[in-house]
Design a protein around this motif. Structure first.
Motif, mmCIF file in Angstrom:
data_model
loop_
_atom_site.group_PDB
_atom_site.id
_atom_site.type_symbol
_atom_site.label_atom_id
_atom_site.label_comp_id
_atom_site.label_asym_id
_atom_site.label_seq_id
_atom_site.Cartn_x
_atom_site.Cartn_y
_atom_site.Cartn_z
ATOM 1 N N UNK A 22 5.529 -8.852 30.949
ATOM 2 C CA UNK A 22 4.422 -9.771 30.705
ATOM 3 C C UNK A 22 4.959 -11.166 30.414
ATOM 4 N N UNK A 23 4.133 -12.168 30.660
ATOM 5 C CA UNK A 23 4.515 -13.545 30.377
ATOM 6 C C UNK A 23 4.475 -13.844 28.889
ATOM 7 N N UNK A 24 3.689 -13.101 28.132
ATOM 8 C CA UNK A 24 3.599 -13.316 26.700
ATOM 9 C C UNK A 24 4.755 -12.595 26.023
ATOM 10 N N UNK A 25 5.607 -13.332 25.344
ATOM 11 C CA UNK A 25 6.738 -12.664 24.699
ATOM 12 C C UNK A 25 6.283 -11.807 23.517
ATOM 13 N N UNK A 26 7.026 -10.771 23.307
ATOM 14 C CA UNK A 26 6.790 -9.890 22.169
ATOM 15 C C UNK A 26 8.017 -10.001 21.271
ATOM 16 N N UNK A 154 18.432 -19.309 20.675
ATOM 17 C CA UNK A 154 19.123 -18.226 19.962
ATOM 18 C C UNK A 154 18.137 -17.414 19.124
ATOM 19 N N UNK A 155 17.186 -18.088 18.475
ATOM 20 C CA UNK A 155 16.170 -17.368 17.687
ATOM 21 C C UNK A 155 15.320 -16.490 18.598
ATOM 22 N N UNK A 156 14.906 -17.042 19.737
ATOM 23 C CA UNK A 156 14.101 -16.261 20.688
ATOM 24 C C UNK A 156 14.883 -15.048 21.192
ATOM 25 N N UNK A 157 16.156 -15.252 21.505
ATOM 26 C CA UNK A 157 16.986 -14.141 21.975
ATOM 27 C C UNK A 157 17.157 -13.076 20.889
ATOM 28 N N UNK A 158 17.353 -13.503 19.661
ATOM 29 C CA UNK A 158 17.551 -12.553 18.558
ATOM 30 C C UNK A 158 16.282 -11.753 18.263
ATOM 31 N N UNK A 159 15.135 -12.351 18.519
ATOM 32 C CA UNK A 159 13.866 -11.712 18.158
ATOM 33 C C UNK A 159 13.077 -11.162 19.338
ATOM 34 N N UNK A 160 13.526 -11.410 20.549
ATOM 35 C CA UNK A 160 12.787 -11.013 21.737
ATOM 36 C C UNK A 160 12.732 -9.498 21.864
ATOM 37 N N UNK A 161 11.537 -8.955 21.772
ATOM 38 C CA UNK A 161 11.334 -7.516 21.873
ATOM 39 C C UNK A 161 11.471 -7.035 23.311
ATOM 40 N N UNK A 162 11.260 -7.917 24.279
ATOM 41 C CA UNK A 162 11.370 -7.529 25.681
ATOM 42 C C UNK A 162 12.785 -7.108 26.030
ATOM 43 N N UNK A 163 13.780 -7.682 25.346
ATOM 44 C CA UNK A 163 15.169 -7.274 25.567
ATOM 45 C C UNK A 163 15.331 -5.813 25.180
ATOM 46 N N UNK A 164 14.703 -5.400 24.069
ATOM 47 C CA UNK A 164 14.763 -4.010 23.622
ATOM 48 C C UNK A 164 14.083 -3.112 24.646
ATOM 49 N N UNK A 165 12.929 -3.543 25.171
ATOM 50 C CA UNK A 165 12.211 -2.756 26.179
ATOM 51 C C UNK A 165 13.066 -2.596 27.428
ATOM 52 N N UNK A 166 13.695 -3.677 27.885
ATOM 53 C CA UNK A 166 14.537 -3.600 29.079
ATOM 54 C C UNK A 166 15.707 -2.641 28.860
#
Length: 182
Positions: A22-26, A154-166
């Motif tokens: 999705x375009x909306x970050x989690x 860096x904050x977005x990368x540390x908190x991006x839930x989409x990375x966990x989903x991937x």
């Protein structure tokens, strides 16, 4: 039979993939502000050493009610040669509005109090200070444009839930393909 189960599982995963992009970050909410700051500190290199602020600074200088924060990591330059400051505040619950307002007011107050009598070359950092909200976290920076960009990325990368989903999807693929080879 195994191949049919595999085909059904693989189809289900493939159908779920578009919803993961999705375009909306989690954003995650399981990290402490200090963990996020540690990730940020690896890529942001302020002009001078930074020191953590204490609760008194938060209450009386920032005018932030600590009862609306789960935790915080606020660091500022401590040698008097730079205005560099990084703040990461985790709100209690999903309502970040009060924290966001307090940070916005704090940055406005710092700007209003600017006398310009010293560190004149540092004023653009203060004038252009920004904050962003990442789920339950409010992140702000009084930094150069380059450092601010690095801070928010860096904050977005540390908190991006989409990375966990991937990563979870990659794990499903590994399991599915190893199951097929059985």
């Amino acid at each position: 039979m195994k191949k049919r189960i595999f085909a059904v599982l693989l189809t289900a995963v493939l159908l779920a993939l578009p919803s993961c992009k999705e375009n909306t970050p989690s954003y995650r909410s399981d990290k402490t502000s200090m963990e996020v700051y540690s990730a940020v500190a690896e890529v942001v290199s302020p002009d001078a050493p930074m020191a953590a602020v204490d609760t008194d600074y938060i209450r009386y200088r920032m005018m932030l009610d600590t009862s609306i924060m789960e935790d915080y990591a606020i660091y500022m330059q401590n040698t008097g040669s730079s205005l560099d400051e990084i703040g990461i505040i985790k709100a209690i619950g999903d309502d970040t509005a009060a924290v966001e307002t307090a940070v916005k007011d704090y940055l406005a107050q710092r700007n209003e109090e600017w006398t310009g009598m010293y560190l004149v070359e540092e004023y653009p950092k203060l004038r252009d200070a920004e904050y962003r909200v990442f789920g339950r976290y409010v992140v702000y920076g009084i930094l150069s444009e380059t450092e601010k960009t690095a801070l928010f990325e860096a904050a977005a990368d540390a908190l991006n839930n989409n990375v966990v989903v991937e990563k979870n999807i990659q794990a499903v693929y590994r399991v599915a393909f190893s199951y097929e080879n059985m």
